[in-house]
Motif scaffolding. Structure first.
Motif, PDB file in Angstrom:
ATOM      1  N   ASP A 158       0.804   1.752  45.647  1.00 39.26           N
ATOM      2  CA  ASP A 158      -1.474   1.514  45.171  1.00 39.26           C
ATOM      3  C   ASP A 158      -0.815   2.527  43.894  1.00 39.26           C
ATOM      4  OD1 ASP A 158      -3.567   1.399  43.948  1.00 39.26           O
ATOM      5  OD2 ASP A 158      -3.606  -0.886  45.445  1.00 39.26           O
ATOM      6  N   PRO A 159      -1.277   2.137  42.546  1.00 44.17           N
ATOM      7  CA  PRO A 159      -1.323   3.549  41.306  1.00 44.17           C
ATOM      8  C   PRO A 159      -2.352   4.551  42.467  1.00 44.17           C
ATOM      9  CG  PRO A 159      -1.165   1.804  40.426  1.00 44.17           C
ATOM     10  CD  PRO A 159      -1.142   0.967  41.735  1.00 44.17           C
ATOM     11  N   LYS A 160      -3.314   4.259  42.925  1.00 44.74           N
ATOM     12  CA  LYS A 160      -4.450   5.099  44.003  1.00 44.74           C
ATOM     13  C   LYS A 160      -3.710   5.202  44.416  1.00 44.74           C
ATOM     14  CE  LYS A 160      -7.730   2.416  43.175  1.00 44.74           C
ATOM     15  NZ  LYS A 160      -9.081   0.674  43.040  1.00 44.74           N
ATOM     16  N   GLN A 161      -2.415   5.722  45.081  1.00 43.72           N
ATOM     17  CA  GLN A 161      -1.956   6.731  46.012  1.00 43.72           C
ATOM     18  C   GLN A 161      -0.728   7.234  45.484  1.00 43.72           C
ATOM     19  OE1 GLN A 161       0.514   2.659  48.255  1.00 43.72           O
ATOM     20  NE2 GLN A 161      -2.140   3.060  49.674  1.00 43.72           N
ATOM     21  N   LEU A 162      -0.940   7.724  44.042  1.00 44.16           N
ATOM     22  CA  LEU A 162      -0.118   8.442  43.332  1.00 44.16           C
ATOM     23  C   LEU A 162      -0.800   9.771  42.962  1.00 44.16           C
ATOM     24  CD1 LEU A 162       2.620   9.607  41.943  1.00 44.16           C
ATOM     25  CD2 LEU A 162       1.927   7.562  40.332  1.00 44.16           C
ATOM     26  N   ALA A 163      -0.907  11.010  42.999  1.00 47.46           N
ATOM     27  CA  ALA A 163      -1.384  12.076  42.418  1.00 47.46           C
ATOM     28  C   ALA A 163       0.123  13.007  41.874  1.00 47.46           C
ATOM     29  CB  ALA A 163      -2.341  12.848  43.212  1.00 47.46           C
ATOM     30  N   THR A 188      -2.506   5.717  37.143  1.00 47.26           N
ATOM     31  CA  THR A 188      -3.354   6.732  37.952  1.00 47.26           C
ATOM     32  C   THR A 188      -4.411   7.285  37.260  1.00 47.26           C
ATOM     33  OG1 THR A 188      -3.888   8.029  39.968  1.00 47.26           O
ATOM     34  CG2 THR A 188      -1.748   8.438  38.437  1.00 47.26           C
ATOM     35  N   ASN A 189      -5.369   7.488  37.803  1.00 47.62           N
ATOM     36  CA  ASN A 189      -6.883   8.391  37.588  1.00 47.62           C
ATOM     37  C   ASN A 189      -6.468  10.238  38.254  1.00 47.62           C
ATOM     38  OD1 ASN A 189      -6.952   7.409  34.740  1.00 47.62           O
ATOM     39  ND2 ASN A 189      -8.783   6.349  36.138  1.00 47.62           N
ATOM     40  N   HIS A 190      -5.393  10.416  39.246  1.00 53.98           N
ATOM     41  CA  HIS A 190      -5.365  11.273  40.097  1.00 53.98           C
ATOM     42  C   HIS A 190      -4.632  11.668  39.181  1.00 53.98           C
ATOM     43  CE1 HIS A 190      -7.545   8.890  43.305  1.00 53.98           C
ATOM     44  NE2 HIS A 190      -6.404   8.096  43.680  1.00 53.98           N
ATOM     45  N   ILE A 191      -4.882  12.949  38.710  1.00 51.88           N
ATOM     46  CA  ILE A 191      -4.488  13.995  37.715  1.00 51.88           C
ATOM     47  C   ILE A 191      -5.013  15.618  37.661  1.00 51.88           C
ATOM     48  CG2 ILE A 191      -4.990  13.050  35.183  1.00 51.88           C
ATOM     49  CD1 ILE A 191      -2.075  14.531  34.475  1.00 51.88           C
ATOM     50  N   ASP A 192      -4.986  16.488  38.129  1.00 49.85           N
ATOM     51  CA  ASP A 192      -5.799  17.935  38.855  1.00 49.85           C
ATOM     52  C   ASP A 192      -4.925  18.688  37.752  1.00 49.85           C
ATOM     53  OD1 ASP A 192      -7.991  18.848  38.165  1.00 49.85           O
ATOM     54  OD2 ASP A 192      -8.615  17.986  40.343  1.00 49.85           O
ATOM     55  N   ASN A 193      -5.519  19.741  37.243  1.00 51.76           N
ATOM     56  CA  ASN A 193      -4.589  21.418  37.222  1.00 51.76           C
ATOM     57  C   ASN A 193      -5.858  22.847  37.505  1.00 51.76           C
ATOM     58  OD1 ASN A 193      -6.775  22.885  34.876  1.00 51.76           O
ATOM     59  ND2 ASN A 193      -6.426  20.298  34.656  1.00 51.76           N
ATOM     60  N   PHE A 480       2.752  12.754  45.914  1.00 50.16           N
ATOM     61  CA  PHE A 480       2.176  13.674  45.514  1.00 50.16           C
ATOM     62  C   PHE A 480       3.414  14.318  44.339  1.00 50.16           C
ATOM     63  CE2 PHE A 480      -0.203  18.254  45.895  1.00 50.16           C
ATOM     64  CZ  PHE A 480      -0.640  17.635  45.119  1.00 50.16           C
ATOM     65  N   TYR A 481       2.563  14.221  42.613  1.00 48.43           N
ATOM     66  CA  TYR A 481       4.061  15.046  42.280  1.00 48.43           C
ATOM     67  C   TYR A 481       3.098  16.282  41.560  1.00 48.43           C
ATOM     68  CZ  TYR A 481       7.106  14.411  38.590  1.00 48.43           C
ATOM     69  OH  TYR A 481       8.607  14.890  37.325  1.00 48.43           O
ATOM     70  N   THR A 482       4.025  17.518  42.201  1.00 42.84           N
ATOM     71  CA  THR A 482       3.108  18.787  41.395  1.00 42.84           C
ATOM     72  C   THR A 482       4.339  19.657  40.843  1.00 42.84           C
ATOM     73  OG1 THR A 482       1.887  21.022  42.333  1.00 42.84           O
ATOM     74  CG2 THR A 482       3.543  19.666  43.175  1.00 42.84           C
ATOM     75  N   SER A 483       3.020  19.967  39.281  1.00 43.40           N
ATOM     76  CA  SER A 483       4.460  20.973  38.886  1.00 43.40           C
ATOM     77  C   SER A 483       3.468  22.433  38.391  1.00 43.40           C
ATOM     78  CB  SER A 483       4.012  20.808  37.467  1.00 43.40           C
ATOM     79  OG  SER A 483       4.605  21.423  36.579  1.00 43.40           O
TER      80      SER A 483
END
Length: 783
Positions: A158-163, A188-193, A480-483
């Motif tokens: 589910d896109p809600k399980q992607l951040a 997904t809207n789970h994106i942060d910085n 979880f995709y972190t740059s």
């Protein structure tokens, strides 16, 4: 916004001013201070294998350190070159060779024995890596294999399980924008910085108080303002080039005031290496320090305003700019009534300052015709951070210190890329050029050509906690995709964070180096993707400084990691693999196309599409936002807000604790010794009077503890406000509660109450329920 344009650089005085000298002894010999010449030679030695490339980065690129905005060796504030050791330390990240294969593919436990400093020095990530559950080492993998595996996993959840998360590590506006677009493209809207974790209360408070989300003024406004206030900000340490602006301000007669629990040595006096007079004899920076309790700023500001209103009763117009208030604000009478109800005894105990000291500051500002308020994480990283900043806005509005020369509100940024991150839409509350709501959603959908998910995304702390949700929960974090970023060393309760990271099925670390979080197991797979630095990206990149200057940093000729890719290009490639049928909607074919699109998506950034050459820059919004006192709110007015005092009960003998930076850049530590006070990373900074009360001597081994954790260190006497102690970050994060977020902006709380014990006492009675009883007492009396 404003119509007045920035008027360009000014020159420093040529004649010395001995009244500002710290000492006639040259170069601060025999003093505890940074050794800039030594550090410069060390940087030359570290980069000796790529000196021509390093020189081109320094002279052609935009600084990837702090957010002052130095392009090459020049900024938009002062004539002459600028260079600081922070930038020189970060430089090595760009010139390092690849990690040796024998090390990169060593047993995972060998890598785990290294701390982040050692891992960083190993070198750059040369190619994609993978490590599946049960495997003891990373294996090389092709880009095709890595991205296909990530895409397949994203399609299965589910896109809600992607951040997604983006750090501040030299990341450009182009990468922030593309990540924001790709996240929504993937549903997904789970994106942060990193910026939101540091300064979200600044944006939230400024929006509600004056309708803006960035600094209202320019650095140039420091120079010649009557009063320059640094609130919870140690700019001399975190943004060293700013000391040149402070020097220039002092030469113009500006009074510099610091409000901080610790009498920070670097804000008291500094040897500025690029000014001969200061490099030789040092410069006295601050005129005065107001040492508040940790968390006592709201009480202090209420006390200042109470003095103003009392002054008004005796002599109308002596403290408040009534013309400005009447024309440009709402809520004056409500604020006045609220403040006048405040009890002086409570204001003194909460702030830690006497009524008389509050009056001194009140009268200083009342007599000033101009002032600039600068703040950082000392104000924001509280559970009441937004209220802290609205209080600062209250002070500025009551005195009319907004929208004109030498006046303003400035949340000073710590990294060169972070001002643009939210403006590019890379957080759960923002879209490019607007907020994640109503008309802005519709506007972006029209531009991007695909529907946006309408549900509210989570901040990154909550996303990580969601890794521990039940398997069938729609928001259980699975990818979880972190740059960049290292949450083991930046978030409260590192052991809990490690459990969260280990419970993610697939973690993607897009980075230029290894860090300790990269080495944590995942439930299924860890994939590591090598990224380019900002100086390697085809078509160059842009970054936005604290003062809203958008700088172009060109691609710089030099060595390359053969398989590293531009960060924005990786996002585009991944999105096309997840949804090949809709890949034509992604766009972002190259850096130039991205800037063209940013200019359409974020109206303030109209002009970014014309930045193509070294030195290209423009300032969005003009020299001053809210120019002439007119705010970008529905009625054009600012709002004066009554702010309640936070609950700050602390039992006798217990302490407030906060964290501070030493010689480091974010979580990257460059020295075990603080160059300004000689403390090591495990020294606990404490007022000597407090220590004597506890029968401590300097150097004693102590344990600082609460129910969240225990910190083992040694006592170091420093000029810290009584009843407060400071520990270094991130080492002291073991004391900070997890899951405590500021209600308006979602920033983690980085302050709490603790007990201090002699180590021998703590360990002698540890097994007798003594420690548990003391923690229970702490929670009962301060909770």
């Amino acid at each position: 916004m404003g119509t007045t344009k920035h008027t360009g650089r000014i020159s420093l005085p040529t004649r010395p001013d001995p009244s500002l000298w710290v000492s006639k002894v040259p170069f601060g010999l025999n003093r505890i201070k940074p050794r800039h010449i030594r550090d410069t030679f060390k940087a030359v030695w570290d980069n000796r294998g790529q000196l021509p490339y390093a020189a081109r980065i320094l002279t052609q690129g935009v600084c990837d350190g702090c957010a002052l905005g130095v392009s090459g060796l020049y900024d938009q504030t002062l004539n002459g070159p600028h260079l600081c050791t922070t930038r020189l330390n970060v430089l090595r990240l760009n010139t390092m060779p690849a990690i040796r294969e024998t090390v990169l593919h060593a047993d995972i436990d060998e890598l785990r024995r290294m701390d982040s400093t050692t891992l960083r020095k190993l070198g750059r990530l040369p190619y994609p890596l993978i490590r599946r559950k049960g495997e003891r080492r990373f294996s090389r993998v092709t880009w095709e294999e890595a991205l296909n595996e990530i895409a397949a996993k994203i399609r299965s959840i589910d896109p809600k399980q992607l951040a997604f998360y983006l750090t501040a590590r030299g990341i450009t506006n182009e990468s922030y924008y593309t990540a924001a677009k790709v996240a929504r493209f993937l549903g997904t809207n789970h994106i942060d910085n990193a910026s939101r974790i540091c300064h979200s209360p600044s944006k939230t408070a400024l929006k509600r108080s004056v309708g803006i989300g960035a600094s209202s003024c320019s650095y140039k406004d420091w120079i010649g303002t009557d009063v320059l206030v640094f609130w919870g900000s140690v700019a001399a340490n975190n943004q060293p080039v700013s000391t040149k602006y402070m020097y220039a301000a002092k030469r113009k007669g500006t009074k510099i005031v610091v409000i901080n629990p610790y009498y920070e040595p670097s804000m008291d006096q500094y040897w500025i290496p690029s000014i001969a007079e200061s490099a030789l004899f040092g410069t006295k920076l601050a005129n005065d320090f107001y040492q508040v309790n940790i968390g006592g700023d709201i009480a202090f500001m209420n006390g200042v305003m109470k003095h103003w209103f009392e002054m008004e009763e005796a002599d109308p117009g002596s403290a408040v700019d009534h013309d400005f208030v009447r024309t440009h604000t709402n809520g004056y009478e409500e604020l006045r009534a609220h403040v006048m109800r405040q009890d002086w005894t409570l204001l003194e105990s909460s702030s830690g300052l006497s009524r008389e000291r509050m009056e001194e500051f009140a009268r200083l500002l009342a007599a000033a015709k101009s002032a600039v308020f600068v703040w950082s994480m000392g104000l924001t990283q509280h559970r009441f951070g937004t209220d802290n900043i609205s209080q600062v806005a209250n002070l500025a509005l009551l005195r009319g210190f907004l929208g004109r020369e030498h006046c303003g509100l400035m949340p000073i940024r710590g990294h060169s890329g972070v001002q643009g991150s939210g403006e590019m839409g890379a957080d759960p509350f923002s879209l490019p050029g607007g907020e994640f709501k109503g008309g802005d959603i519709e506007r972006i959908e029209r531009l991007w050509g695909f529907p946006l998910p309408k549900w509210q995304g989570d901040i990154v702390g909550v996303s990580l906690e969601n890794a521990l949700l039940p398997e069938d929960h729609e928001r259980k974090l699975k990818v979880f995709y972190t740059s960049g970023g290292n949450f083991l060393e930046t978030m409260p309760d590192p052991e809990f964070v490690e459990r969260c990271l280990a419970n993610v099925e697939l973690r993607v670390h897009q980075d230029i180096i290894l860090n300790t979080s990269t080495l944590v197991d995942a439930k299924e797979t860890v994939i590591v993707l090598p990224a380019m630095t900002r100086y390697e990206q085809p078509g160059g990149g842009t970054s936005t400084s604290t003062e809203r200057m958008v700088y172009f940093s060109p691609e710089i000729e030099g060595p390359r990691m053969p398989e590293a890719r531009a960060e924005w290009a990786i996002y585009v490639d991944l999105a096309a693999r997840v949804k090949p049928e809709a890949k034509h909607l992604i766009g972002c074919e190259d850096a130039f196309a991205i800037r063209e699109e940013i200019a359409l998506a974020a109206p303030n950034y109209d002009g970014i599409q014309h930045l193509r050459h070294r030195g290209d820059v423009f300032q969005w919004g003009g020299a001053w936002l809210c120019e002439g006192g007119i705010c970008p709110t529905e009625d054009g007015r600012g709002t004066l807000l009554p702010i309640e005092l936070p609950e700050l009960r602390k039992p006798e003998g217990h302490f407030y604790v906060t964290t501070r930076r030493g010689k480091q850049f974010n979580s990257m530590v460059y020295s075990e010794t603080d160059p300004f006070n000689g403390a090591d990373r495990y020294d606990v900074l404490m007022n000597e009077l407090d220590g004597r009360t506890l029968q401590l001597r300097e150097g004693d081994a102590i344990v600082v503890y609460n129910r969240y954790g225990a910190f083992h260190g040694r006592v170091k006497w420093e000029r810290v406000k009584e009843g407060n102690i400071e520990v270094h970050w991130p080492e002291g994060n073991v004391l900070i509660p997890k899951g405590v977020y500021e209600p308006f902006a979602g920033i983690p709380e980085y302050n709490t109450t603790v007990i201090v014990e002699k180590a021998e006492t703590y360990h002698a009675f540890k097994d007798t329920k003594y420690v548990e009883r003391r923690i229970e007492e702490l929670e009962t009396e301060s909770g």
